[in-house]
Structures are given as C-alpha cells and as structure tokens.
Design an enzyme around this catalytic site. Structure first.
Site, PDB file in Angstrom:
ATOM      1  CD  GLU A 157       3.378  -0.004  -3.395  1.00  0.00           C
ATOM      2  OE1 GLU A 157       2.847  -0.762  -4.272  1.00  0.00           O
ATOM      3  OE2 GLU A 157       4.419  -0.468  -2.671  1.00  0.00           O
ATOM      4  CD  GLU A 322       4.914  -3.002   0.932  1.00  0.00           C
ATOM      5  OE1 GLU A 322       5.449  -3.442  -0.195  1.00  0.00           O
ATOM      6  OE2 GLU A 322       3.733  -2.648   0.928  1.00  0.00           O
TER       7      GLU A 322
HETATM    8  C1  GAL Z   1       4.335  -3.731  -2.949  1.00  0.00           C
HETATM    9  C2  GAL Z   1       2.924  -3.819  -2.144  1.00  0.00           C
HETATM   10  C3  GAL Z   1       2.772  -5.038  -1.476  1.00  0.00           C
HETATM   11  C4  GAL Z   1       3.254  -6.209  -2.221  1.00  0.00           C
HETATM   12  C5  GAL Z   1       4.749  -6.193  -2.820  1.00  0.00           C
HETATM   13  C6  GAL Z   1       5.124  -7.196  -3.527  1.00  0.00           C
HETATM   14  O1  GAL Z   1       4.475  -2.819  -3.864  1.00  0.00           O
HETATM   15  O2  GAL Z   1       2.752  -2.643  -1.471  1.00  0.00           O
HETATM   16  O3  GAL Z   1       1.365  -5.102  -1.104  1.00  0.00           O
HETATM   17  O4  GAL Z   1       2.391  -6.249  -3.348  1.00  0.00           O
HETATM   18  O5  GAL Z   1       4.666  -4.849  -3.608  1.00  0.00           O
HETATM   19  O6  GAL Z   1       6.611  -6.973  -3.634  1.00  0.00           O
END
Ligand code: GAL
Ligand code: ZN
Length: 691
Positions: A157, A322
């Site tokens: 990100e 994710e």
């Molecule tokens: C995302 C990030 C992850 C983790 C996650 C938690 O934005 O890429 O590393 O922090 O959020 O929700």
C-alpha cells in the site's frame, strides 16, 4: 470475448490465501508445520510472505540470512501451496535509519520523522533506493524461479510524500522538465502575478505546504495558493510512488520474469492508479467492506471498486490481495465480524466484477503489537474448529469449483471516465490530499457507475488514456481539466458514432489548472456541445439548493453546481426551476458527426442519473443483461471468455427475499443442477450460473 491469461500460467486456479508473517513465529517452528496442515485443511493454497521481513533478513547492514525464508518456502512448496513473495521495502530495519537518517521522511512542517510505524521513508533517498535494490535483487535471484513462487508483491500500500530538500529539488527538476527550463512559461501557466508570487528562477520554488496549523491566524507554514503548483505537486508525488515501484520491478526483473503487482487501496488518491497499472503486470487491491453497517451500500462499494480495479489494466482480472476474514482493526473504528453468508457473498461480489483471487489479511493473528487482534484465518486459539476458519474453508470449497472463471472478462459498452488530475484539481482549493470530495467528484463517478450497474448494464471505469473505440457511450464526470489533445480524442469518438454524456464544469481549465478564456467549454469543446456556459452557481457542500431540474412531471434536486447555459446549436431537453436559473436549459443535446452528445448542466444525483442514463444509452443499443432479470435488489454480471459465459446473480438486499427470472436454461456451477424459470433468492443470497 478473448480470455485473459491466468495470473500464473502454471497455476490457473483462484489463489486463496493471504498475508502471512512466519518470521513472527521463528522461535516456534512447530507453528509453521501447523500452518501448512491448516492451509490444506482450510482449502487454501497460497501465502503472501516477506512483506515486513526486512529486519529478519538483513539483521545488520549487508549481512543477509535467508535460511528461515528458505525453510518456509520449502514447507509451503511441499504442502502444495503457492507463494506471493513481497519485497520488504514498506518497513525498514532500525539500523538503516540510525545509520542513514536521510531515509526518513520529512513531514509537512519540515521536521524529519523519527524511526517508527511503516512507510515513513523518503522515496528520493539514494541510500533507501540502493538498500531496496540490493535486497530485492537478492530475493529475486534466490526465489525468482522457485516453483512455489507465483508472483511478486512490491512493498505494501504505497503512499505518502516527503518534504525533504532532496524531494523539493526533485520537484523543481520535475517542473524544469515540464516547462522546458523556462521559468516564464511556468509563471504564465501558474498565473503567479497573483499576490506577487512570480518566480525568477526554478530554484525559488518549494513544495506547496499547508500544515494543519497553517491558517492565516497562526501564520502560514508554507504556500498553497498557486493552484497550478498544487496540482503539479500532487502529480509529482504520484510519479514518485510509481517510479519507486518501477525501480523495484527492475530489480526483480534482473532474475525473475514472474508477474509483479503492488496492493493498492482505492481511497489512496496520492497516486494515479491507472498510471501505476502501466508498471504492474497485474493490479491488486485491498478491500474491507463493512457488511453489518450497510449491506446494500457495501455491495455497491465492492462493485464500484472492483470495476475500478478491472479498469486499471483495461479489463484484465485483478487480485484481491487483502480482505478481512474477521474484524478489521485500524482504519475504521467499528467493524463488526462477518457472518458466514457475508463472507461467501463478499468473495462472489469480488469475482463477479473481475477478481481472480480471494486473499486475506491476515493468515494468523500475531501475539503482540499493533495488529494482534485483527481478524485472521487462524486465531490465537490455533485450531480449525472455530467459526472464522470454517467460513474460510467453505469459501475455498466454492473457489475450487470456479477454475473456469479465471481469465474471463466483462464486455461493457458503456464507460465512466475517472481522471486523477481532475480529482486533484477539484480538491486543490483545500490543498489537501485527503479524498474530501467537496466538489463531489468521487460521489458523481460512483453515481454514474451505479446508474448503469443498478440496471444490470455492464459498465467499465476507464482513464482518458484508454482506447475509446470499444465503447458506444462514455460519461465524463465534471471534466474540468481538459487539454486540446484530449478534446480532439473526444470529438473523434463522437464524430465516429459514439455517445458522450458530460456533466457540468466541462473544459474549464487546461492541464495546469489555468482557465480558458473566450468561454467555456474551452479546448475546442464548445463546438462539440453546441453551448456556452455563462455562469456557474456553486452551492457548497451540503448547502440548500434553490434550483431543481424539471423533466416532464418529475423534479430532480440539484446539488453543488448548476450552470447558466447559453445554447449555440444544442437543443434543450430539460430546464431548471427556481431563482436565477428559472426556465434556463439544464440538459441539452446535439448530434455531432455520426454521434451524439448530452450535456448535463449541473452536478446530478443518483435519482436523476438512474432515470436518464439507461434511457439515453439505449439509443445506441446498450441494454441491461437480458438472460437473467429480477427484482429491485437483484444484480447480475456476466464474465465471459472465448467460449464460456458465467453469470453472477446477487441479492444485494441484506434481508429481503427477491425473485430472479432465468430467461434461458442454465447450469448451477456450484451444484451442477440444471436451472430455468423463476427462483427466489434470500437476502445476501447468490447463484453462479453457466449456460
Ligand atoms: C492494510 C495493510 C495491511 C494491514 C491491514 C489491516 O491496509 O496493507 O498490512 O495493516 O490494512 O486492516
Ligand atoms: Zn524526501
């Protein structure tokens, strides 16, 4: 429609896995073995590793230890799993900033940050870049041809900006290049005589800054009143992020030809995702819908963002890198757990709009630090007989039946343009990078999208750079920034037979946010629209609006902007009601070459667009999908390949049962049953059908 190649040609299946931090369990290798058997038990097949592993790989400068990574990759391979391998550049080891403080970011108040958090680095720092290059090349050399590794995940990100002297000098170089080293060109384009802001040399320019306390009352901390310069700074920061990604990709390419991605967050408008897409082999995204707070709203959220992601690489399927298997802690305060139905619906919603993976943050909850209580496939409990694990397992079971979907695309003939430069310029008054949306750009693009999607009309989100010729109708939300070259491309699209639907604020300023004189639309678009905008009324976000638009016996509210339009040869279709604009043209049309334009002289809401757009585009043969129809909350998308068609039927109501009519005969992909006729789908229900 031609199929896209799978992300991994050796593994043409849905990757189902997620972010895994084996280094957090280095002292308990039995956990690693448990992870492998849990992966198999849960119908998972992938781990994304190495994202924040720098300190564990390079404990001291130049001393590398890959042994633990060797072991874990071997274990994953032996268990039949795949690896998405990350470069660790998103978080640096402490020794690096202690020894070379230049790698630390300088914030907007011109103070250099201390070590801490993640991302906190200066993208211009030669030391940072060099250290990243070394570790990336080593990773690529060691694992770039490993049979378990299927793709590279650069950083994590990427976002942010740095105000150090080096970044400031790079910004000046960016401007020197943009203006052929001619400061007078810059002064002209940025209108710097305003408040005595003229520059006599590029050396005088500083990045625009308005730190939180920088109001006139407390004394400005920097300058942000030259709008062209603000826009250039946003563009520069975007290019820096894209450039560091390209830099890392080059390091990887030294030894590995595997596909490269970086996970993006839709709301990060600090860089142009379409330009980033040109660097990546596959786009990927992190999505965290909050189903419990507004099921229908988040179904729309996923549909919009996934369509956006599909647009980044011109229709190519993307990865959902994710999503939260349980609660999401961090960016949002309130995020209730998901139900089993919501978990499955979410995966289907992603896939229905073009995702070719379903991945989670995170695989296993750590025992300490910031994200220890964030949802994970494997809880601290460590076993498989808990609710979340079982939900994920069921998802995996479903994905295993969907191999045929991999690489299929969506054939849309309508598109909505999303332009970062326009978005940045429209937010520039605030000199802010946050998606404030004061001018409603983001909301309007979503409403344009929804007006099609709500009627099951396939729609894409595209950038100005893309090939327009495959579309029959294109919508331009607030096309405020316009160049003459782009105006020519738009005119050609219409004269070749396309339909263009523009909202207000068209072609107001050039690419440097310098307004056109002689009337807007400028850049030669007055001829296309057949009208001149005499005045723009701006009501301010949330302000009551005196005007409405009349269409037959219906009235639509007007928000934010409404224009006083003087038609040249455009025909008025609808007029305004209320104060100064009473009886004036609100919606106009004109035939141009073989095509047609509609001009909507206000910032329209969803209600207007839902009535207006589907009807307008029906004139050029764009229609809702007809194979499957249904009640109000039924959404249908179709993914197709060379010979196959998959229909995703979703009930986006959280509670209400809805009727679906199958107007042809289908096979249910998940059950193998033949299906035709009418069906009811319960709230949050879905079907995946093929012919
Ligand atoms: C995302 C990030 C992850 C983790 C996650 C938690 O934005 O890429 O590393 O922090 O959020 O929700
Ligand atoms: Zn810097």
């Amino acid at each position: 429609m031609k199929k896209f190649p799978p992300i991994s040609k050796d593994f043409p299946h849905f990757l189902h896995g997620g972010d895994y931090n084996p280094e957090q369990w280095i002292e308990t290798p039995e956990i690693w073995d448990e992870d492998m058997s849990l992966m198999k038990e849960g119908n998972l097949n992938e781990f994304t590793i190495g994202i924040f592993s720098w300190a564990e790989i390079e404990k001291e400068e130049g001393v590398f230890d890959f042994s633990w990574l060797d072991t874990i990759i071997e274990k994953i391979h032996n268990a039949g799993g795949k690896v998405v391998l990350a470069t660790p550049s998103a978080a640096r080891p402490k020794w690096l900033s202690d020894k070379y403080p230049e790698v630390l970011r300088v914030n907007e108040t011109l103070v250099r940050n201390k070590f801490g958090h993640r991302h906190n680095h200066c993208f211009s720092s030669p030391v940072y870049r060099e250290k990243v290059r070394i570790i990336d090349e080593k990773l690529s050399e060691r694992y770039g041809k490993h049979p378990a590794v299927v793709a590279w995940h650069i950083s994590n990100e990427l976002n942010g900006r740095c105000y150090c002297d080096r970044c400031a000098e790079n910004f000046r170089n960016f401007l020197r290049k943009k203006f052929d080293n001619d400061i007078e060109k810059l002064n002209h384009e940025y209108w710097t005589r305003f408040w005595s802001h003229g520059f006599s040399s590029f050396d005088e320019i500083e990045p625009p800054r308005t730190a939180a306390s920088g109001s006139l009352a407390t004394g400005p901390m920097g300058d942000a009143c030259v709008l062209g310069l603000n826009l250039a700074w946003k563009e520069f920061c975007s290019e820096q992020i894209i450039d560091i990604t390209a830099f890392e990709k080059e390091a990887i390419r030294k030894y590995s030809s595997l596909p490269v991605t970086t996970n993006c967050m839709p709301m990060h408008i600090g860089f142009d995702h379409f330009k980033m897409g040109k660097v990546l082999d596959v786009h990927s995204v992190d999505l965290y819908p909050r189903w419990s707070s507004d099921f229908t709203g988040f179904a729309k959220y996923c549909a919009y963002h996934c369509t956006f992601c599909r647009g980044i690489k011109e229709g190519q399927p993307f990865m959902v890198m994710e999503s939260a298997p349980g609660i999401n802690i961090g960016s949002v305060v309130y995020h209730k757990v998901k139900s089993a139905e919501e978990q499955l619906f979410e995966a289907v919603d992603f896939i229905a709009h073009g995702a070719d993976t379903v991945q989670y943050f995170q695989w296993r909850k750590g025992r300490g630090a910031y994200e220890k209580n964030h949802g994970a496939v494997v809880d601290h409990y460590g076993k498989s007989d808990n609710r979340v694990f079982q939900m994920v397992k069921t998802t995996g079971e479903m994905l295993e039946k969907l191999d045929g979907v991999i690489g299929t695309g969506i054939d849309a003939k309508a598109a909505v343009v999303y332009d970062y430069k326009t978005q940045w310029a429209l937010d520039s008054g605030l000199a802010s990078f946050a998606p404030q949306d004061t001018n409603g750009y983001f909301t309007l693009t979503r409403n344009l999208f929804n007006a099609f999607w709500d009627k099951n009309i396939p729609v894409d989100i595209i950038s100005y750079d893309m090939d327009f010729s495959k579309y029959k109708a294109i919508c331009l939300p607030l096309p405020y920034i316009m160049t003459e070259a782009l105006a020519d491309k738009i005119k050609k699209f219409v004269s070749d037979g396309g339909m263009l639907i523009s909202t207000c604020l068209a072609a107001t300023a050039n690419e440097n946010d310098l307004n056109y004189t002689g009337g807007v639309p400028g850049a030669g678009l007055r001829e296309l629209f057949g009208l001149r905008v005499d005045e723009v009324d701006y009501y301010g976000a949330g302000a009551p609006t005196p005007n409405a638009v009349i269409a037959g016996d219906k009235e639509y509210p007007v928000r934010l902007h409404a224009e006083l339009i003087v038609p040249d040869d455009a025909k008025t279709l609808m007029t305004f009601k209320g104060d100064i604009l009473e009886g004036c043209p609100a919606v106009l049309t004109k035939n141009y070459g073989n095509g047609k334009v509609y001009y909507i002289g206000f910032n329209p809401g969803l209600e207007f667009l839902s009535d207006f757009l589907p009807e307008a585009v029906s004139e050029c043969g764009i229609a809702p999908l007809s194979e499957i129809t249904g009640d109000e909350f039924i959404r249908v998308t179709k993914r197709e390949g060379d010979n196959e068609e998959y229909f995703f039927v979703m009930n986006i109501s959280g509670t209400e049962e809805q009727t679906v009519s199958l107007n042809e005969s289908f096979t249910d992909v998940l059950t193998g049953e033949k299906k035709e006729g009418n069906f009811t789908l319960k709230g949050k229900g879905f079907m995946i059908l093929t012919k």
